[in-house]
Design a protein around this motif. Structure first.
Motif, PDB file in Angstrom:
ATOM      1  N   ARG A  94       0.779  -1.526   0.180  1.00 37.90           N
ATOM      2  CA  ARG A  94      -0.204  -0.429  -0.083  1.00 37.90           C
ATOM      3  C   ARG A  94       0.935   1.257  -0.015  1.00 37.90           C
ATOM      4  O   ARG A  94       0.559   1.849  -0.524  1.00 37.90           O
ATOM      5  N   THR A 140       1.316   3.112  -2.977  1.00 41.93           N
ATOM      6  CA  THR A 140      -0.255   3.160  -4.510  1.00 41.93           C
ATOM      7  C   THR A 140      -0.002   4.699  -5.100  1.00 41.93           C
ATOM      8  O   THR A 140      -0.252   4.880  -6.174  1.00 41.93           O
ATOM      9  N   SER A 171       2.412   4.109  -8.220  1.00 40.54           N
ATOM     10  CA  SER A 171       1.282   2.647  -8.913  1.00 40.54           C
ATOM     11  C   SER A 171       0.537   3.391  -9.817  1.00 40.54           C
ATOM     12  O   SER A 171       0.432   3.130 -10.919  1.00 40.54           O
ATOM     13  N   LYS A 172      -0.447   4.172  -9.577  1.00 41.05           N
ATOM     14  CA  LYS A 172      -1.553   4.636  -9.584  1.00 41.05           C
ATOM     15  C   LYS A 172      -0.772   5.799 -11.130  1.00 41.05           C
ATOM     16  O   LYS A 172      -1.051   5.664 -12.175  1.00 41.05           O
ATOM     17  N   THR A 217       1.704  -4.561  -6.727  1.00 43.31           N
ATOM     18  CA  THR A 217       2.829  -3.988  -5.528  1.00 43.31           C
ATOM     19  C   THR A 217       2.556  -5.205  -4.876  1.00 43.31           C
ATOM     20  O   THR A 217       1.452  -5.510  -3.691  1.00 43.31           O
TER      21      THR A 217
END
Length: 192
Positions: free
Chosen positions: A16, A19, A22-23, A34
């Motif tokens: 997380r 995040t 990754s977005k 991930t």
């Protein structure tokens, strides 16, 4: 953008933590994975976490898939073990580390756990990995670090010979993975 990106978190984190990055990378068209490599608190050795990373990659990519690894903090050492000792070099094209203590960190003296001890300067684990750096020349290897980092001490610990090292002027260690300028530099490496 055909390679799958594997974003590897660091100490005391899960997937997380990656995040935001990754977005951003998914928006640009990459397939991003991930993994959460647990426990990430240093009670497990880096070798064991690297085995979990290897298993995750095997289970979530095809044998013919090519990958790029982007790793933060301890995740860089987990990824290096995967690359250098578990056969990951055969599948990987690019390896990008962010605030990784490739030569250890003095901050690792604050906790006595096995995985933390491996991140101490001149640990047997680091001497072993750093003694065989020539094999890392098979891929594009870039290490980003901040001279203001108070976790990777000294900050130059993120620099290795024959590896492209680049400064990022992030004021706090965890902020590095949220730095928009750094993200642009990472994208440039991924696209080259």
């Amino acid at each position: 953008m055909s390679n799958t990106l594997i974003l590897v978190h660091g100490f005391m984190d899960t997937g997380r933590r990656m995040t935001w990055m990754s977005k951003q990378l998914r928006t640009l068209g990459w397939k991003v994975l991930t993994p959460s490599l647990l426990p990430s608190n240093g009670t497990q050795t880096i070798e064991k976490l690297a085995e979990r990373l290897s298993q995750f990659i095997q289970e979530n990519t095809l044998e013919s898939d090519r990958i790029d690894l982007i790793a933060f903090n301890m995740g860089g050492l987990i990824s290096r073990y995967y690359l250098q000792r578990l056969g990951g070099l055969a599948k990987t094209d690019r390896f990008i580390t962010i605030a990784t203590p490739h030569n250890g960190t003095l901050a690792a003296y604050f906790l006595p756990f096995p995985g933390i001890k491996q991140m101490r300067p001149n640990s047997r684990f680091l001497i072993d990995l750093n003694g065989n750096l020539e094999q890392m020349q098979e891929l594009v290897f870039v290490s980003y670090y901040s001279p203001y980092d108070l976790i990777i001490i000294p900050a130059k610990s993120s620099v290795l010979p024959t590896v492209i090292a680049s400064k990022v002027f992030a004021l706090i260690h965890p902020w590095m993975i949220f730095d928009k300028k750094l993200l642009k530099r990472i994208v440039y490496v991924l696209e080259s």
